[in-house]
Design an enzyme around this catalytic site. Structure first.
Site, PDB file in Angstrom:
ATOM      1  N   HIS A 177     105.300  56.656  17.447  1.00 30.66           N
ATOM      2  CA  HIS A 177     105.017  57.013  18.836  1.00 30.66           C
ATOM      3  C   HIS A 177     103.555  57.378  19.078  1.00 30.66           C
ATOM      4  O   HIS A 177     102.969  56.976  20.069  1.00 30.66           O
ATOM      5  CB  HIS A 177     105.908  58.201  19.194  1.00 30.66           C
ATOM      6  N   HIS A 210     108.632  59.485  17.374  1.00 29.00           N
ATOM      7  CA  HIS A 210     109.391  60.126  18.454  1.00 29.00           C
ATOM      8  C   HIS A 210     110.860  60.037  18.088  1.00 29.00           C
ATOM      9  O   HIS A 210     111.343  58.980  17.682  1.00 29.00           O
ATOM     10  CB  HIS A 210     109.118  59.418  19.780  1.00 29.00           C
ATOM     11  N   LYS A 233      91.763  44.697  27.067  1.00 35.90           N
ATOM     12  CA  LYS A 233      92.054  43.405  26.427  1.00 35.90           C
ATOM     13  C   LYS A 233      93.173  42.613  27.097  1.00 35.90           C
ATOM     14  O   LYS A 233      93.307  41.428  26.873  1.00 35.90           O
ATOM     15  CB  LYS A 233      92.331  43.588  24.942  1.00 35.90           C
ATOM     16  N   ARG A 274     101.455  66.653  16.671  1.00 29.23           N
ATOM     17  CA  ARG A 274     101.094  66.916  18.070  1.00 29.23           C
ATOM     18  C   ARG A 274     102.231  67.582  18.832  1.00 29.23           C
ATOM     19  O   ARG A 274     103.385  67.158  18.749  1.00 29.23           O
ATOM     20  CB  ARG A 274     100.757  65.584  18.740  1.00 29.23           C
ATOM     21  N   ARG A 295     108.869  67.943  17.047  1.00 27.73           N
ATOM     22  CA  ARG A 295     109.284  66.552  16.912  1.00 27.73           C
ATOM     23  C   ARG A 295     109.470  66.068  15.476  1.00 27.73           C
ATOM     24  O   ARG A 295     110.349  65.279  15.182  1.00 27.73           O
ATOM     25  CB  ARG A 295     108.193  65.706  17.532  1.00 27.73           C
ATOM     26  N   GLU A 319     109.679  70.608  26.748  1.00 30.39           N
ATOM     27  CA  GLU A 319     109.858  69.627  25.669  1.00 30.39           C
ATOM     28  C   GLU A 319     109.804  70.347  24.334  1.00 30.39           C
ATOM     29  O   GLU A 319     109.489  71.543  24.272  1.00 30.39           O
ATOM     30  CB  GLU A 319     108.777  68.533  25.759  1.00 30.39           C
TER      31      GLU A 319
END
Ligand code: SIN
Length: 542
Positions: free
Chosen positions: A350, A243, A36, A385, A289, A120
């Site tokens: 996020h 996040h 787009k 996630r 997270r 992470e």
């Protein structure tokens, strides 16, 4: 000129999933790829951390599976987790073969495991392949260059998909199936029929539904909203991942400070210097997270401060500049030298763990409509996630969808019956663009305040009432004025807001990314299941 274009494959979206899929299917077929804005305007291009995959002797597929399941808080589909994790090494090979470069260890040849692996939150091992702190940019650069020069791929920039074309909508006999999409050419203002034998949604996420987000402007949930309107099942829309560390600065918009900074020793502190994460989780700054984001939220509420600090000043400045060049430069442009002073950060929306429900081949419950990347809900992420699993998921399911589509293509008719042309809505251009900006701002603000990191029944009910009112106004506007891509996005954003609120209201427990003060505990007896939403009525349980 005809308003109809025909392809074998229509790909909507130009991030890792769309481009990888297009390249896999293009050699013997015609591919139309619509995007787009400009092709590089994708969340992939913004991904800093990297791509998680097992690639060292110190790691194992079992460890990656376990970390993913733990982060997902009981809702990951284990067969999907095993499928994705086990495809990881092969997908990394495929990306390397296309020319994508991941950072290598400095060790002499023959020693070490080759890649410089990052760490992470939620990962018990180093397993993130990265390209400095701009992994997505490297992936996008290579895939886009290849797709743009492929003779069978036609790239349509500044083309916004408005709605999916389906046989049910076209009144055709037989079960419902995807036939392509209505696409708005932002240059001419015309809506055309892009008909295809197979359609892939790769439109990314919906972070723009929140006031503060790390996402690019394109993330307005278009694919999810279109699929929902077309009758596909969506799953787990309540699980929006915040996040923990988005740069806080009055002039900075949506700039992520990668979790890799904490992976390399960065410490979160209050403005008074308290390294608070040790009080919240055994993994401290590298906790999953959802836990870190809620801890920051709670510290901010307690102190009344507007931001917390992320401190990496104890690492060698030259190393910091080399490992995090993008973050270093961007912060410096705001007058912050991250080698000498801590970075002000706040949580921001996020990643949308929910999306269009797909199977192991990446197909939705509308035949010939596939989805891959953030737009999809494959069952990998569950209620939260694991960091850097998303690029992996995008490429694994783009690959699986390509394999299945290529198998199916010869059995699909060359040229489906004509879908009806787009019905012209209002022909007059809007004289009040303010309606769009006002509604856009209102949705994002109310979602942030009422449907954010910590929820309550009351706030959700307030949000629902307001969204209903806004939707009335948006619908009226939609039918009366000339269609623009801003209006397409606004309509989609309001659908996403409605779906997030509906899913959050239905989950009367706290799990993963969904935390509500009214039901602060896990309730496995009633809610160890996905939240499924379908327009025609409630879908069958997962
Ligand atoms: C990050 O670099 O912190 C983002 C990685 C991710 O969201 O997976």
């Amino acid at each position: 000129m005809s308003d109809r274009r025909d392809f074998d494959f229509l790909v909507i979206g130009s991030g890792i999933a769309g481009l990888f899929f297009a390249l896999r299917v293009a050699d013997h077929s015609r591919v139309g790829l619509v995007t787009k804005k400009r092709a590089a305007d994708s969340a992939t291009n913004w991904a800093q951390g990297g791509i998680a995959a097992v690639s060292s002797r110190e790691d194992s597929l079992e460890d990656h599976v376990r970390d993913t399941l733990v982060a997902g808080a009981g809702l990951c589909h284990e067969e999907v987790v095993r499928f994705v994790v086990s495809r990881g090494p092969a997908m990394i090979e495929a990306l390397l073969k296309l020319g994508i470069e991941f950072d290598r260890e400095a060790a002499p040849p023959g020693q070490g495991h080759g890649f410089d692996l990052g760490r992470e939150g939620g990962h018990t091992r180093r397993r993130i392949l990265h390209h400095r702190d701009a992994t997505g940019r490297e992936i996008e650069r290579v895939l886009l260059a290849r797709a743009s020069s492929h003779p069978n791929i036609t790239l349509f920039e500044n083309h916004a998909a408005v709605d999916l074309l389906t046989s049910a909508k076209a009144g055709l006999p037989g079960g419902n199936r995807a036939l392509g999409a209505y696409v708005l050419d932002a240059g001419t203002g015309q809506v055309e029929r892009f008909q295809a034998r197979i359609t892939l949604l790769a439109t990314g996420g919906a972070g723009k539904v929140y006031l503060y987000t790390t996402n690019p402007d394109i993330a307005s949930g278009d694919g999810m909203a279109m699929a929902y309107r077309a009758g596909a099942t969506l799953a787990n829309m309540e699980f929006m991942q915040f996040h923990p560390t988005c740069l806080w600065h009055p002039q900075a918009k949506s700039f992520l400070i990668s979790e890799a900074v904490r992976g390399e020793g960065g410490v979160l502190r209050t403005q008074r210097g308290d390294a608070f994460m040790t009080r919240y989780h055994a993994m401290a700054d590298l906790a999953p997270r959802d836990i870190v984001a809620r801890a920051i939220d709670s510290e901010l509420k307690r102190s009344g401060d507007e931001w917390v600090l992320l401190d990496i000043t104890h690492r060698d400045p030259a190393w910091v500049r080399e490992r995090f060049p993008t973050i270093y430069e961007r912060c410096r442009s705001f007058g912050i030298d991250i080698t000498r002073e801590p970075i002000p950060v706040v949580p921001a929306a996020h990643y949308c763990c929910g999306g269009v429900r797909t199977d192991l081949q990446g197909e939705s419950d509308i035949p010939n409509l596939f989805a891959a990347g953030e737009v999809a809900n494959t069952g990998l992420h569950g209620a939260n996630r694991l960091a850097s699993n998303s690029l992996l998921e995008g490429v694994v399911f783009a690959d699986a969808a390509a394999t299945e589509s290529l198998r199916r293509l010869p059995h699909l008719p060359e040229r489906e019956v004509d879908a009806p042309p787009w019905k012209l809505l209002g022909a007059t251009p809007s004289d009040e663009a303010v309606v769009i900006t006002q509604n856009w701002d209102e949705i994002r603000r109310l979602m942030w305040n009422y449907v954010g990191i910590v929820r309550t029944n009351r706030r959700l009910a307030r949000a629902r009432r307001r969204i209903t009112l806004l939707q009335e106004e948006i619908t009226e506007y939609y039918w009366n004025f000339r269609l623009t891509s801003d209006l397409v996005e606004l309509r989609n954003l309001s659908t996403i807001a409605e779906l997030v609120v509906e899913a959050a209201t239905a989950r009367r427990e706290s799990r993963g990314l969904h935390y509500t003060l009214d039901y602060p505990e896990l309730d496995d007896a009633h809610f160890l299941r996905d939240t499924l939403l379908r327009k025609a009525g409630p879908a069958a349980p997962a």
